[in-house]
Design a protein around this motif. Structure first.
Motif, PDB file in Angstrom:
ATOM      1  N   ASN A  55       3.719   7.753   0.248  1.00 12.81           N
ATOM      2  CA  ASN A  55       2.834   7.042   0.798  1.00 12.81           C
ATOM      3  C   ASN A  55       1.803   6.953   1.850  1.00 12.81           C
ATOM      4  O   ASN A  55       2.027   7.901   2.358  1.00 12.81           O
ATOM      5  N   ILE A  56       0.451   7.006   1.079  1.00 15.23           N
ATOM      6  CA  ILE A  56      -0.460   7.921   1.703  1.00 15.23           C
ATOM      7  C   ILE A  56      -1.722   6.538   2.459  1.00 15.23           C
ATOM      8  O   ILE A  56      -1.888   5.301   2.216  1.00 15.23           O
ATOM      9  N   TYR A  57      -1.789   6.597   3.906  1.00 12.39           N
ATOM     10  CA  TYR A  57      -2.582   5.939   4.458  1.00 12.39           C
ATOM     11  C   TYR A  57      -4.139   6.358   5.085  1.00 12.39           C
ATOM     12  O   TYR A  57      -4.203   7.711   4.754  1.00 12.39           O
ATOM     13  N   ASN A  58      -5.359   5.260   4.073  1.00 12.98           N
ATOM     14  CA  ASN A  58      -6.240   5.782   4.500  1.00 12.98           C
ATOM     15  C   ASN A  58      -7.224   5.304   5.638  1.00 12.98           C
ATOM     16  O   ASN A  58      -7.147   3.732   5.768  1.00 12.98           O
ATOM     17  N   ASP A  59      -7.788   6.263   6.319  1.00 16.29           N
ATOM     18  CA  ASP A  59      -8.987   5.238   7.625  1.00 16.29           C
ATOM     19  C   ASP A  59      -9.521   4.769   7.636  1.00 16.29           C
ATOM     20  O   ASP A  59     -10.313   4.509   8.371  1.00 16.29           O
ATOM     21  N   GLU A  60     -10.283   5.112   5.941  1.00 18.85           N
ATOM     22  CA  GLU A  60     -11.279   4.031   6.127  1.00 18.85           C
ATOM     23  C   GLU A  60     -10.857   2.674   5.502  1.00 18.85           C
ATOM     24  O   GLU A  60     -12.266   1.426   6.562  1.00 18.85           O
ATOM     25  N   THR A  61     -10.293   2.307   4.510  1.00 18.87           N
ATOM     26  CA  THR A  61      -9.271   0.883   4.571  1.00 18.87           C
ATOM     27  C   THR A  61      -8.799   0.689   5.475  1.00 18.87           C
ATOM     28  O   THR A  61      -8.221  -0.469   5.657  1.00 18.87           O
ATOM     29  N   HIS A  62      -8.021   1.201   6.621  1.00 17.69           N
ATOM     30  CA  HIS A  62      -7.491   1.511   7.539  1.00 17.69           C
ATOM     31  C   HIS A  62      -6.064   0.510   6.806  1.00 17.69           C
ATOM     32  O   HIS A  62      -5.536  -0.311   7.725  1.00 17.69           O
ATOM     33  N   THR A  63      -5.526   1.104   5.387  1.00 18.47           N
ATOM     34  CA  THR A  63      -4.311   0.537   4.971  1.00 18.47           C
ATOM     35  C   THR A  63      -3.500   1.627   3.680  1.00 18.47           C
ATOM     36  O   THR A  63      -4.223   2.792   4.005  1.00 18.47           O
ATOM     37  N   ALA A  64      -2.166   1.363   4.433  1.00 13.56           N
ATOM     38  CA  ALA A  64      -0.831   2.613   3.606  1.00 13.56           C
ATOM     39  C   ALA A  64      -1.011   1.988   2.319  1.00 13.56           C
ATOM     40  O   ALA A  64      -1.687   0.638   1.887  1.00 13.56           O
ATOM     41  N   THR A  65      -1.470   2.558   1.379  1.00  6.99           N
ATOM     42  CA  THR A  65      -0.363   2.520  -0.162  1.00  6.99           C
ATOM     43  C   THR A  65       0.365   3.110  -0.247  1.00  6.99           C
ATOM     44  O   THR A  65       0.746   4.217   0.078  1.00  6.99           O
ATOM     45  N   SER A  66       1.874   2.554  -1.275  1.00  9.65           N
ATOM     46  CA  SER A  66       2.648   3.264  -1.764  1.00  9.65           C
ATOM     47  C   SER A  66       2.658   3.126  -3.042  1.00  9.65           C
ATOM     48  O   SER A  66       2.211   2.603  -3.799  1.00  9.65           O
ATOM     49  N   ASN A  67       2.349   5.059  -3.544  1.00  7.77           N
ATOM     50  CA  ASN A  67       3.015   4.986  -5.043  1.00  7.77           C
ATOM     51  C   ASN A  67       3.760   5.534  -5.115  1.00  7.77           C
ATOM     52  O   ASN A  67       4.753   6.473  -4.408  1.00  7.77           O
ATOM     53  N   VAL A  68       5.129   5.351  -6.444  1.00  5.17           N
ATOM     54  CA  VAL A  68       5.659   5.604  -6.448  1.00  5.17           C
ATOM     55  C   VAL A  68       5.749   6.763  -7.738  1.00  5.17           C
ATOM     56  O   VAL A  68       5.569   6.330  -8.738  1.00  5.17           O
ATOM     57  N   GLU A  69       6.448   7.774  -7.645  1.00 10.25           N
ATOM     58  CA  GLU A  69       6.864   9.296  -8.279  1.00 10.25           C
ATOM     59  C   GLU A  69       7.545   8.737  -9.740  1.00 10.25           C
ATOM     60  O   GLU A  69       8.226   8.377  -8.613  1.00 10.25           O
ATOM     61  N   LYS A  70       7.652   9.460 -10.323  1.00  6.97           N
ATOM     62  CA  LYS A  70       8.719   9.508 -11.360  1.00  6.97           C
ATOM     63  C   LYS A  70       9.179  10.259 -11.180  1.00  6.97           C
ATOM     64  O   LYS A  70      10.738  10.624 -12.583  1.00  6.97           O
ATOM     65  N   GLU A  71       8.421  12.021 -11.241  1.00  9.13           N
ATOM     66  CA  GLU A  71       8.662  13.015 -12.506  1.00  9.13           C
ATOM     67  C   GLU A  71       9.524  14.019 -10.890  1.00  9.13           C
ATOM     68  O   GLU A  71       8.572  13.905 -10.406  1.00  9.13           O
ATOM     69  N   THR A  81      -6.478  12.047  14.915  1.00  7.52           N
ATOM     70  CA  THR A  81      -6.223  10.596  15.347  1.00  7.52           C
ATOM     71  C   THR A  81      -4.826  10.678  16.062  1.00  7.52           C
ATOM     72  O   THR A  81      -4.516   9.099  16.397  1.00  7.52           O
ATOM     73  N   PHE A  82      -3.695  11.273  15.846  1.00  6.37           N
ATOM     74  CA  PHE A  82      -2.789  11.064  16.533  1.00  6.37           C
ATOM     75  C   PHE A  82      -2.353  10.374  15.988  1.00  6.37           C
ATOM     76  O   PHE A  82      -1.159   9.331  16.408  1.00  6.37           O
ATOM     77  N   GLU A  83      -2.300  10.095  14.446  1.00 10.31           N
ATOM     78  CA  GLU A  83      -1.685   8.612  13.765  1.00 10.31           C
ATOM     79  C   GLU A  83      -0.704   9.384  12.552  1.00 10.31           C
ATOM     80  O   GLU A  83      -1.404  10.419  11.768  1.00 10.31           O
ATOM     81  N   THR A  84      -0.063   8.677  12.018  1.00 10.54           N
ATOM     82  CA  THR A  84       0.670   9.123  10.909  1.00 10.54           C
ATOM     83  C   THR A  84      -0.018   8.553   9.117  1.00 10.54           C
ATOM     84  O   THR A  84      -0.199   7.299   9.257  1.00 10.54           O
ATOM     85  N   GLU A  85      -0.497   9.793   8.292  1.00 13.15           N
ATOM     86  CA  GLU A  85      -1.623   9.244   7.161  1.00 13.15           C
ATOM     87  C   GLU A  85      -0.698   9.263   6.080  1.00 13.15           C
ATOM     88  O   GLU A  85      -0.880   9.290   5.112  1.00 13.15           O
ATOM     89  N   GLU A  86       0.624   9.912   6.171  1.00 11.34           N
ATOM     90  CA  GLU A  86       1.660  10.119   4.575  1.00 11.34           C
ATOM     91  C   GLU A  86       2.877  10.307   5.066  1.00 11.34           C
ATOM     92  O   GLU A  86       3.711  11.233   6.267  1.00 11.34           O
ATOM     93  N   ILE A  87       3.562   9.484   4.004  1.00  5.30           N
ATOM     94  CA  ILE A  87       5.105   9.615   4.193  1.00  5.30           C
ATOM     95  C   ILE A  87       5.621  10.472   3.046  1.00  5.30           C
ATOM     96  O   ILE A  87       5.185   9.681   1.778  1.00  5.30           O
ATOM     97  N   ILE A  88       6.148  11.238   2.542  1.00  2.00           N
ATOM     98  CA  ILE A  88       6.953  11.649   1.152  1.00  2.00           C
ATOM     99  C   ILE A  88       8.043  11.718   1.212  1.00  2.00           C
ATOM    100  O   ILE A  88       8.822  11.834   2.074  1.00  2.00           O
ATOM    101  N   GLU A  89       8.734  11.002   0.080  1.00  2.00           N
ATOM    102  CA  GLU A  89      10.529  10.888  -0.358  1.00  2.00           C
ATOM    103  C   GLU A  89      10.673  12.029  -0.851  1.00  2.00           C
ATOM    104  O   GLU A  89       9.592  12.203  -1.106  1.00  2.00           O
ATOM    105  N   ILE A  90      11.664  12.955  -0.364  1.00  2.01           N
ATOM    106  CA  ILE A  90      12.254  13.884  -1.544  1.00  2.01           C
ATOM    107  C   ILE A  90      13.756  12.959  -2.289  1.00  2.01           C
ATOM    108  O   ILE A  90      14.869  13.340  -1.717  1.00  2.01           O
ATOM    109  N   PRO A  91      13.783  13.538  -3.372  1.00  2.72           N
ATOM    110  CA  PRO A  91      14.312  12.976  -4.390  1.00  2.72           C
ATOM    111  C   PRO A  91      15.914  14.634  -4.009  1.00  2.72           C
ATOM    112  O   PRO A  91      15.018  14.664  -3.760  1.00  2.72           O
ATOM    113  N   ASN A  92      16.516  13.962  -4.973  1.00  2.00           N
ATOM    114  CA  ASN A  92      17.707  14.756  -5.270  1.00  2.00           C
ATOM    115  C   ASN A  92      17.693  15.355  -3.763  1.00  2.00           C
ATOM    116  O   ASN A  92      17.897  16.868  -4.475  1.00  2.00           O
ATOM    117  N   SER A  93      18.584  14.489  -3.116  1.00  2.00           N
ATOM    118  CA  SER A  93      18.035  15.285  -1.459  1.00  2.00           C
ATOM    119  C   SER A  93      18.946  14.174  -0.852  1.00  2.00           C
ATOM    120  O   SER A  93      19.185  13.393  -0.923  1.00  2.00           O
TER     121      SER A  93
END
Ligand code: CU
Lengths: 646, 193
Positions: free
Chosen positions: A289-305, A141-153
């Motif tokens: 952050n994950i983009y779903n191409d069936e809901t056409h919507t991204a969601t952000s999850n917060v990881e803690k560990e 699709t040439f679309e961004t599907e996922e972005i993950i933040e790198i902690p301790n960096s």
């Protein structure tokens, strides 16, 4: 300009002059031969896709090779008004981080997914340097599907280099920082500052990423990386500089040691230690952050560990290969045996041997130990040194025929040399100040050869001037013969920091042409025009709008009042390739929308004054595109106008 | 009287002729293809015994989108009664063919073959009416109105309709009818013993 940059610039100008004086007409291919080689006739396809980082534009740009034509900008870490990426509620979550929304970054290293060491065209990954993140783009699709933040960096520069089967994407921190972050004097650098190297696991089915573990490393600066392949599969190599652990005026204070290090990390061993429970859980909040191409919507999850390995508890996890002097690039040849370092300040290119390294480890040929990490003897691991490789050798790519090509920043050239004999066989000037270079598949087991692309920082006299800011550029060089031949210059968007190339046919098969309406599960999506409607909920007005050639439904809406928040949820009902529709309202404070066939996108509009506001399709979609428009009437807050629409 | 009766081989051939008609359920009977510069990948319709589909997955949807400019009615397969009746007609023909083989009488075979011809002509006529209706009964408020222009697809062959070249031809399903008919005729007219 820093003093260092000034010095560099003066040196490079000196060398430019030198090259000019001795190369005559070398910079102007100007021959029909070169023109023929880059000419792609109307209606014909380029042979390769080239994915270039957009540098400080935070995006990836897609070009064709050999033509150098720009096809697309893929928005990743920055808002993109062209299609509303980063403005719409569907895509805004992609730019969320633990620091809030960050609508820009500095993106450096695109990296194609690989299977058995060969680019497979499924995904491309890229790093965000400033606020450490790694993104994954789906290449169907040439679309961004996922972005993950790198902690301790901090300064996610050595990233996202991948292992042979895309088991992991690695990310090393350029700046060491207190881990976990805390308020300490900067002068306590040596006691308090640490680096991390992160291993991000990639799900082979859907590409989903998760940070499997981090390795705590001494507080140096980590610069670049490459994973092993073939015999060295299971290992990854990271350059480091500032082994002096200076924290001020690094230009001088980090250039004192004769040798810095390449850290060789045995990630298979790391997996064992994780299984044995050697990892410690650190609390650190980071966004996924994950983009779903069936809901056409991204969601952000917060990881803690996050699971962290300390080399002190894990013997055999890391070894240091001494490498002269402030090494920058580290590149592994297609056979997986040679590890080539580019030393910014070195006068030779040191090439380490993987098999010698293993032998030296077995024989314990260590000269010292730093924070529990054994340092191997230089002479025991070195395979050879390339003499006279140009000034400021940075990066090396391979053609698969036994030759290596190294970019030299200060002397602005590409130097071709032979693996095994280490002799320089050819060199060609680049215009000017080349950083990375790229051969399609040139960092994989199977280089596709044919071309090398020079990614240059300065263009000076190469193009029509455009004020103080000149374009940056790429140059296409033919490497099919004995002598490298310059074929084409083309300007690029942002900084073409690094790039990856892949034969077009590998990607073309998998292209998605539309999003199926039947699978559109967007919360406010429509399946047909009959479902178009307007709902008011307190001050929120939700407009479920459809677009199709060449009308909106509804196209007249009344009863909106000042103070209302209007959500235009627009579904493009088309199921035909290349028929997007656009949407914009007069005075809208965000961006327009560009909605792909079968997709739903939302524009949020908060009208501030009474009146009748037009909206229209912004993408010339067909013969009656100019008729594709409508009106919204906005009444006073206390008006008795009822909601109505058609 | 005797020469009107089928032998074993002829009865078998008749059964095969009847069963060949099952192919009509497996492949489209007719195709209408449209050619235009904007559709390099091709766009068209496939008419089956009980449905209408696109050549590409979403072609029906896209053709309806294009047709709305000229005011043509939307093609909604579920509202076309012929598509509900036709499967039964074909099933009837198959059953009749088997019955002919059981009754062994070549007169019934003649009736069967005549029925096929009559039904095919009726089908083509119905298709013509259908095309005429779609091509002529246009929405008077259509955005694009070309004086004197109608958009009836050709019954057989090709025809330029504005920017679209429309090509209408029997598809594989029809070949099964043809083969079935030829085999039936062979049984009827073959005199050799
Ligand atoms: Cu439009």
């Amino acid at each position: 300009m820093s003093t260092k940059q000034k010095a560099r610039f003066i040196i490079s100008i000196f060398f430019i002059a030198l090259i000019y004086s001795c190369s005559g007409n070398n910079g102007k291919p100007g021959t029909s031969d070169a023109a023929e080689k880059v000419y792609v006739a109307p209606g014909e396809y380029d042979e390769f896709y080239a994915f270039m980082s957009g540098g400080f534009s935070g995006q990836i740009t897609v070009y064709g090779l050999p033509s150098g034509r720009l096809f697309k900008i893929i928005p990743i870490f920055a808002q993109h008004p062209e299609n509303g990426y980063g403005y719409t509620p569907e895509t805004k979550p992609m730019l969320q981080t633990s620091y809030g929304e960050i609508p820009w970054d500095d993106a450096h290293h695109p990296e194609l997914s690989q299977t058995d060491g060969t680019p497979d065209g499924r995904w491309i990954f890229i790093n965000a340097n400033n606020t450490p993140r790694v993104a994954r783009v789906n290449l169907s699709t040439f679309e961004t599907e996922e972005i993950i933040e790198i902690p301790n960096s901090a300064g996610n520069h050595g990233s996202p280099f991948i292992t042979m089967n895309t088991e992991y994407v690695v990310a090393s921190t350029r700046f060491s920082v207190p881990i976990p972050q805390k308020d300490v004097p900067i002068s306590s650098y040596k006691e308090n500052f640490k680096g991390t190297i992160s291993f991000i696991k990639v799900n082979p089915e859907n590409g989903r990423m998760n940070i499997e573990f981090q390795i705590l490393v001494p507080g140096f600066n980590y610069d670049l990386a490459h994973a092993g392949k073939g015999p060295s599969h299971g290992w990854a190599f990271f350059t480091s500089y500032n082994s002096e652990q200076a924290n001020t005026l690094l230009e001088i204070n980090a250039s004192q040691n004769d040798k810095d290090f390449i850290a060789a990390i045995n990630w298979k061993k790391a997996e064992e230690y994780i299984k044995e429970g050697k990892g410690k859980k650190y609390n650190s909040e980071y966004y996924h952050n994950i983009y779903n191409d069936e809901t056409h919507t991204a969601t952000s999850n917060v990881e803690k560990e996050i699971l962290v390995l300390d080399p002190k508890d894990c013997p055999g996890l890391i070894y240091y290969l001494p490498t002269p002097k402030s090494p920058h690039g580290v590149d592994v040849d297609p056979s997986g045996e040679y590890i080539v370092a580019g030393g910014k300040l070195a006068t030779v290119i040191p090439v380490h041997s993987f098999s010698k390294m293993i032998k030296a480890i077995e024989n314990k040929e260590f000269i010292s130990e730093i924070f529990g990490i054994p340092v191997l003897k230089y002479e025991s691991v070195i395979a050879g040194e390339v003499e006279d490789p140009g000034l400021g050798p940075l990066h090396t790519e391979f053609d698969g025929n036994g030759y290596a090509y190294t970019s030299a920043f200060i002397s602005s050239e590409i130097v071709k040399w032979k693996l095994g004999t280490w002799e320089v066989v050819d060199r060609i000037p680049t215009y000017y100040s080349i950083g990375h270079l790229m051969i399609p598949g040139g960092d994989s087991k199977t280089p596709f050869g044919k071309y090398v692309v020079a990614l240059n920082k300065i263009t000076k006299d190469r193009y029509l001037p455009t004020g103080p800011e000149l374009c940056q550029s790429a140059q296409l060089i033919d490497i099919s013969g004995d002598k490298m031949k310059l074929l084409l210059d083309f300007p690029t968007i942002g900084e073409p920091h690094y790039a990856q190339g892949i034969p077009a046919e590998i990607l073309m098969k998998g292209q998605k042409k539309i999003y199926e309406l039947g699978k559109n599960n967007h919360k406010y999506g429509l399946r047909s025009e009959k479902d178009a409607k307007v709902e008011k909920n307190g001050n929120d007005v939700h407009i479920y709008m459809s677009t199709t050639r060449t009308h909106f439904k509804p196209d007249n809406i009344e009863g909106i009042k000042i103070g209302d928040k209007v959500y235009f949820h627009i579904t493009n009902l088309e199921q035909d390739w290349d028929i997007p529709h656009g949407f914009a309202v007069k005075g809208m404070n965000t961006a327009e929308l560009l909605i792909m066939p079968g997709q739903t996108r939302t524009a949020i509009w908060e009208p501030k004054s009474e009146g009748v506001y037009p909206f229209y399709c912004t993408d010339f979609c067909s013969a009656l595109h100019q008729e594709m428009q409508g009106y919204v009437r906005v009444s006073a807050k206390n008006s008795s106008n009822e909601l109505k629409y058609n | 009287m005797r020469e009107n009766m089928m032998n074993k081989k002829e009865r078998l051939q008749t059964i095969i002729a009847a069963l060949i008609l099952i192919g009509v359920f497996l492949f489209p009977i007719w195709k209408i293809d449209l050619q235009a510069p904007q559709y390099p990948e091709g766009i068209g319709l496939r008419i089956w015994v009980n449905q209408i589909t696109g050549f590409n997955e979403f072609d029906l949807n896209n053709i309806n989108k294009l047709n709305h400019y000229i005011g043509m009615k939307e093609i909604v397969p579920s509202s076309i009664p012929e598509l509900k009746i036709m499967p039964y007609i074909v099933l009837f023909l198959i059953a009749f063919g088997i019955l002919v083989s059981i009754l062994k009488n070549k007169r019934f075979l003649t009736i069967w073959l005549s029925l096929i011809i009559i039904l095919m002509i009726a089908g083509l006529y119905d298709f013509y009416i259908w095309g005429y209706d779609y091509g002529h009964n246009l929405n008077p408020n259509a955005p694009i109105k070309v004086p004197g222009m109608s958009y009836q697809p050709p019954l057989l062959g090709s025809k330029q309709l504005l920017n679209m070249k429309s090509i209408s031809l029997p598809d594989i399903g029809s070949y099964f009818i043809g083969i079935s008919f030829l085999l039936g005729s062979y049984v009827l007219f073959n005199k050799k013993k």
